[in-house]
Design a protein around this motif. Structure first.
Motif, PDB file in Angstrom:
ATOM      1  N   VAL A  72      -3.229 -10.981   6.317  1.00  0.00           N
ATOM      2  CA  VAL A  72      -2.780 -11.317   5.008  1.00  0.00           C
ATOM      3  C   VAL A  72      -2.605 -10.314   4.158  1.00  0.00           C
ATOM      4  CG1 VAL A  72      -3.357 -12.924   3.201  1.00  0.00           C
ATOM      5  CG2 VAL A  72      -3.768 -13.776   5.500  1.00  0.00           C
ATOM      6  N   VAL A  73      -1.326 -10.399   3.411  1.00  0.00           N
ATOM      7  CA  VAL A  73      -1.234  -9.194   2.414  1.00  0.00           C
ATOM      8  C   VAL A  73      -1.551  -9.515   0.883  1.00  0.00           C
ATOM      9  CG1 VAL A  73       0.497  -8.030   0.987  1.00  0.00           C
ATOM     10  CG2 VAL A  73       0.611  -8.442   3.405  1.00  0.00           C
ATOM     11  N   GLY A  74      -2.754  -9.163   0.307  1.00  0.00           N
ATOM     12  CA  GLY A  74      -3.316  -9.672  -0.888  1.00  0.00           C
ATOM     13  C   GLY A  74      -1.945  -9.355  -2.101  1.00  0.00           C
ATOM     14  N   PRO A  75      -2.142 -10.074  -3.338  1.00  0.00           N
ATOM     15  CA  PRO A  75      -1.367  -9.956  -4.315  1.00  0.00           C
ATOM     16  C   PRO A  75      -1.273  -8.540  -5.096  1.00  0.00           C
ATOM     17  CG  PRO A  75      -3.070 -11.392  -4.936  1.00  0.00           C
ATOM     18  CD  PRO A  75      -3.339 -10.891  -3.655  1.00  0.00           C
ATOM     19  N   SER A  76      -2.169  -7.704  -4.871  1.00  0.00           N
ATOM     20  CA  SER A  76      -2.154  -6.541  -5.557  1.00  0.00           C
ATOM     21  C   SER A  76      -2.227  -5.233  -4.497  1.00  0.00           C
ATOM     22  CB  SER A  76      -3.257  -6.266  -6.462  1.00  0.00           C
ATOM     23  OG  SER A  76      -4.651  -6.481  -5.622  1.00  0.00           O
ATOM     24  N   GLU A  77      -1.535  -5.499  -3.391  1.00  0.00           N
ATOM     25  CA  GLU A  77      -1.444  -4.333  -2.248  1.00  0.00           C
ATOM     26  C   GLU A  77      -0.160  -4.279  -1.650  1.00  0.00           C
ATOM     27  OE1 GLU A  77      -4.683  -5.034   0.352  1.00  0.00           O
ATOM     28  OE2 GLU A  77      -3.825  -7.076   1.211  1.00  0.00           O
ATOM     29  N   TYR A  78      -0.119  -3.154  -1.146  1.00  0.00           N
ATOM     30  CA  TYR A  78       1.059  -2.962  -0.221  1.00  0.00           C
ATOM     31  C   TYR A  78       0.253  -2.728   1.167  1.00  0.00           C
ATOM     32  CZ  TYR A  78       3.634  -2.095  -4.589  1.00  0.00           C
ATOM     33  OH  TYR A  78       4.198  -1.940  -5.770  1.00  0.00           O
ATOM     34  N   VAL A  79       1.209  -3.344   2.335  1.00  0.00           N
ATOM     35  CA  VAL A  79       0.611  -3.091   3.536  1.00  0.00           C
ATOM     36  C   VAL A  79       1.670  -2.352   4.598  1.00  0.00           C
ATOM     37  CG1 VAL A  79      -0.294  -4.420   5.620  1.00  0.00           C
ATOM     38  CG2 VAL A  79      -0.966  -4.912   3.343  1.00  0.00           C
ATOM     39  N   ARG A  80       1.190  -1.559   5.254  1.00  0.00           N
ATOM     40  CA  ARG A  80       2.013  -0.994   6.333  1.00  0.00           C
ATOM     41  C   ARG A  80       1.528  -1.342   7.630  1.00  0.00           C
ATOM     42  NH1 ARG A  80       5.032   4.567   7.587  1.00  0.00           N
ATOM     43  NH2 ARG A  80       4.447   4.776   9.536  1.00  0.00           N
ATOM     44  N   ILE A  81       2.545  -1.922   8.631  1.00  0.00           N
ATOM     45  CA  ILE A  81       1.823  -2.186  10.009  1.00  0.00           C
ATOM     46  C   ILE A  81       2.876  -1.048  10.846  1.00  0.00           C
ATOM     47  CG2 ILE A  81       1.801  -3.885  11.806  1.00  0.00           C
ATOM     48  CD1 ILE A  81       1.279  -5.813   9.661  1.00  0.00           C
ATOM     49  N   GLN A  82       1.733  -0.515  11.602  1.00  0.00           N
ATOM     50  CA  GLN A  82       2.376   0.649  12.478  1.00  0.00           C
ATOM     51  C   GLN A  82       2.327  -0.142  13.947  1.00  0.00           C
ATOM     52  OE1 GLN A  82       3.307   3.914  12.003  1.00  0.00           O
ATOM     53  NE2 GLN A  82       4.323   3.942  14.070  1.00  0.00           N
ATOM     54  N   PHE A  83       3.521  -0.290  14.572  1.00  0.00           N
ATOM     55  CA  PHE A  83       3.575  -0.965  15.708  1.00  0.00           C
ATOM     56  C   PHE A  83       3.282  -0.016  17.129  1.00  0.00           C
ATOM     57  CE2 PHE A  83       6.617  -3.316  13.018  1.00  0.00           C
ATOM     58  CZ  PHE A  83       5.608  -4.545  12.893  1.00  0.00           C
ATOM     59  N   PRO A  84       2.677  -0.472  18.184  1.00  0.00           N
ATOM     60  CA  PRO A  84       2.563   0.140  19.280  1.00  0.00           C
ATOM     61  C   PRO A  84       3.560   0.807  19.835  1.00  0.00           C
ATOM     62  CG  PRO A  84       1.410  -1.979  19.741  1.00  0.00           C
ATOM     63  CD  PRO A  84       2.228  -2.089  18.318  1.00  0.00           C
ATOM     64  N   ASN A  85       4.780   0.324  19.660  1.00  0.00           N
ATOM     65  CA  ASN A  85       6.019   1.026  20.174  1.00  0.00           C
ATOM     66  C   ASN A  85       6.532   2.161  19.165  1.00  0.00           C
ATOM     67  OD1 ASN A  85       7.128  -0.192  17.921  1.00  0.00           O
ATOM     68  ND2 ASN A  85       8.637  -1.604  18.998  1.00  0.00           N
ATOM     69  N   GLY A  86       5.642   2.517  18.158  1.00  0.00           N
ATOM     70  CA  GLY A  86       5.933   3.416  17.275  1.00  0.00           C
ATOM     71  C   GLY A  86       6.680   3.432  15.981  1.00  0.00           C
ATOM     72  N   GLY A  87       7.214   2.021  16.064  1.00  0.00           N
ATOM     73  CA  GLY A  87       8.085   1.409  14.949  1.00  0.00           C
ATOM     74  C   GLY A  87       7.100   1.080  13.644  1.00  0.00           C
ATOM     75  N   TYR A  88       7.502   0.809  12.564  1.00  0.00           N
ATOM     76  CA  TYR A  88       6.647   0.308  11.498  1.00  0.00           C
ATOM     77  C   TYR A  88       7.502  -0.428  10.423  1.00  0.00           C
ATOM     78  CZ  TYR A  88       8.767   3.848   8.516  1.00  0.00           C
ATOM     79  OH  TYR A  88       9.771   4.681   7.726  1.00  0.00           O
ATOM     80  N   THR A  89       6.609  -1.195   9.546  1.00  0.00           N
ATOM     81  CA  THR A  89       7.331  -2.098   8.608  1.00  0.00           C
ATOM     82  C   THR A  89       6.323  -2.020   7.508  1.00  0.00           C
ATOM     83  OG1 THR A  89       8.584  -4.074   7.930  1.00  0.00           O
ATOM     84  CG2 THR A  89       6.660  -4.254   9.338  1.00  0.00           C
ATOM     85  N   TRP A  90       6.920  -2.278   6.139  1.00  0.00           N
ATOM     86  CA  TRP A  90       6.014  -2.277   4.993  1.00  0.00           C
ATOM     87  C   TRP A  90       6.396  -3.774   4.498  1.00  0.00           C
ATOM     88  CZ3 TRP A  90       2.815   0.877   2.646  1.00  0.00           C
ATOM     89  CH2 TRP A  90       2.896   2.364   2.948  1.00  0.00           C
ATOM     90  N   PHE A  91       5.174  -4.489   4.077  1.00  0.00           N
ATOM     91  CA  PHE A  91       5.105  -5.659   3.339  1.00  0.00           C
ATOM     92  C   PHE A  91       4.672  -5.655   1.905  1.00  0.00           C
ATOM     93  CE2 PHE A  91       4.430  -6.799   7.975  1.00  0.00           C
ATOM     94  CZ  PHE A  91       5.408  -7.742   8.155  1.00  0.00           C
ATOM     95  N   LEU A  92       5.602  -5.784   1.076  1.00  0.00           N
ATOM     96  CA  LEU A  92       5.337  -5.618  -0.206  1.00  0.00           C
ATOM     97  C   LEU A  92       5.118  -6.791  -1.238  1.00  0.00           C
ATOM     98  CD1 LEU A  92       8.262  -3.012  -1.063  1.00  0.00           C
ATOM     99  CD2 LEU A  92       5.954  -2.617  -0.090  1.00  0.00           C
TER     100      LEU A  92
END
Length: 196
Positions: free
Chosen positions: A1-21
């Motif tokens: 769960v991404v909080g209202p005052s943060e940015y979250v990066r998820i690094q996937f096992p395959n090497g890819g990543y995504t940001w949730f803003l």
């Protein structure tokens, strides 16, 4: 769960990543989660001993020295490419503060002191001290020139003394010349509310 005052990066096992803003529940897909607060505050204050004392040192142009207590706020950009650059160099909030923001702040405070005397810093130029630090921590330190001049003594106005006067150099348009470009600007980090 991404909080209202943060940015979250998820690094996937395959090497890819995504940001949730944006806040809310997100799919993690077994990835590693790194959280950055959108905003933060850095305090510099006296501690119980040398290891916990985070006051900033400043030296003035007549040789006087001091330590400064206070705080500064900062804000991260809401931009995935800028956040990716930040994460490459500073893989945590603590690393960002320790290796980017605090060194820029220390350098700005220390070099701003050379623009005035210690007497001026707590009298008529106190607001300028804050303004200069605010500007240089974000945009880079000024190019300066110093010269010896005869001035009226602050303690005894009937006397004259020799003093070093430091001036900020300007371009033809009147803008400050910088000795370096601000590292915070490079990463899109914005500082504000510097208070002493």
């Amino acid at each position: 769960v991404v909080g209202p005052s943060e940015y979250v990066r998820i690094q996937f096992p395959n090497g890819g990543y995504t940001w949730f803003l944006t806040p809310g529940p997100k799919l993690q897909w077994a990835g590693d989660v790194v959280r950055y607060n959108q905003r933060g505050t850095i305090f510099f204050k006296a501690g119980d001993d040398v290891t916990t004392d985070s006051r900033l040192k400043i030296q003035f142009n007549e040789g006087g020295t001091a330590v400064i207590t206070g705080s500064i706020n900062y804000e991260l950009p809401a931009d995935e490419s800028a956040l990716t650059e930040i994460h490459k160099k500073y893989p945590s909030q603590d690393a960002l503060e320790t290796s980017l923001i605090k060194p820029a702040l220390n350098k700005s405070v220390f070099l701003t002191g050379t623009l005035m005397t210690s007497y001026e810093s707590y009298k008529e130029r106190r607001s300028q001290l804050v303004q200069y630090v605010d500007d240089t921590v974000q945009n880079g330190v000024y190019q300066t020139d110093s010269k010896e001049v005869e001035v009226t003594d602050d303690v005894d106005p009937t006397k004259k003394k020799r003093a070093t006067v430091v001036e900020i150099l300007r371009d033809n348009s009147g803008n400050f010349l910088r000795a370096d470009t601000g590292q915070l600007n490079r990463f899109g980090v914005r500082t504000f509310n510097f208070a002493i």
